[in-house]
Design an enzyme around this catalytic site. Structure first.
Site: not given
Length: 255
Positions: A110, A113, A198, A200, A209
């Protein structure tokens, strides 16, 4: 608005708030992949064919869609790990904090900051986002908000974001390190990350989700992470259509 601020040494300096960028979307870009239905087949057939299983890479995987369905149905998961997809995702920080609960089969990087000045891009939900939670924990549903509630969310978040980003700029102007100054910023700030998985691990993510009519096990994701999942799912479905079809045909449960 221009604010006059008093320093600890008694001097005054002026801070001009940075214009904010307000967004209600997320973006997902497939930046690279090595993923196809043939990857599932050579991995599965090594158990019976040994090195001859490499021949599967040259064959039409449509001939073996029954095997792929069997592997998903009977939860033989490891053949679905021999592929890779890397996504560039832009979303609010609170989405990433949920996302990174998924650890097995995932890699993340990511933006930091600590090493760059974070930009004033913030999340404000639009009217497609249901605002009101009704019911008790485990039994609640979300329903649309009123026009006044949407106005209140937009105005209150915008004001809060402006104050927070002005405070962040003030600390940077004082010479405070970025890694300290970022503490003033809220989780509605947009960030970006690379996420590699991957098939899976992605199936497991999507099972938790996203909401889907074909899911055997119901899930109740926060809408913003579901938006990310839907975009990832569309890219994966294009890369591995037979695996994707088997996932849906078997209740969207990861093998």
């Amino acid at each position: 608005m221009v604010a006059a601020n008093l320093r600890s040494d008694g001097r005054t300096f002026v801070t001009t708030p940075e214009p904010l960028t307000l967004r209600s979307d997320v973006t997902v870009e497939l930046v690279k992949s090595s993923a196809s239905d043939s990857d599932v087949l050579f991995a599965a057939r090594v158990s019976t064919l040994g090195e001859q299983s490499l021949d599967e890479l040259q064959k039409d995987p449509e001939r073996s869609k029954g095997l792929i369905n069997y592997l998903v149905r009977d939860r033989h998961g490891s053949p679905f790990e021999h592929n890779s997809m890397t996504f560039l995702i832009s979303a609010p920080i609170f989405v990433f904090r949920e996302f990174m609960r998924h650890r097995v089969g995932w890699s993340y990087n990511e933006e930091s900051g600590r090493y760059r000045e974070l930009q004033p891009v913030f999340y404000v939900p639009d009217t497609s986002r249901k605002l009101v939670q009704e019911g008790r924990p485990g039994k609640y549903v979300f329903v649309e908000g009123s026009p006044g509630q949407y106005d209140a969310v937009r105005d209150t978040l915008t004001e809060s974001y402006q104050q927070a980003y002005t405070a962040y700029q003030k600390l940077l102007a004082e010479g405070v390190a970025r890694e300290v100054a970022r503490a003033a910023l809220p989780v509605g700030l947009y960030s970006s990350m690379y996420a590699t998985c991957n098939a899976r691990s992605l199936m497991h993510f999507l099972g938790l989700r996203t909401q889907h009519e074909l899911a055997k096990v119901p899930s109740f994701p926060q809408r913003e992470i579901e938006m990310v999942g839907e975009k990832m799912e569309a890219e994966w479905a294009r890369l591995m259509p037979l695996t994707y079809a088997a996932f849906n045909a078997n209740g969207r449960v990861a093998p």
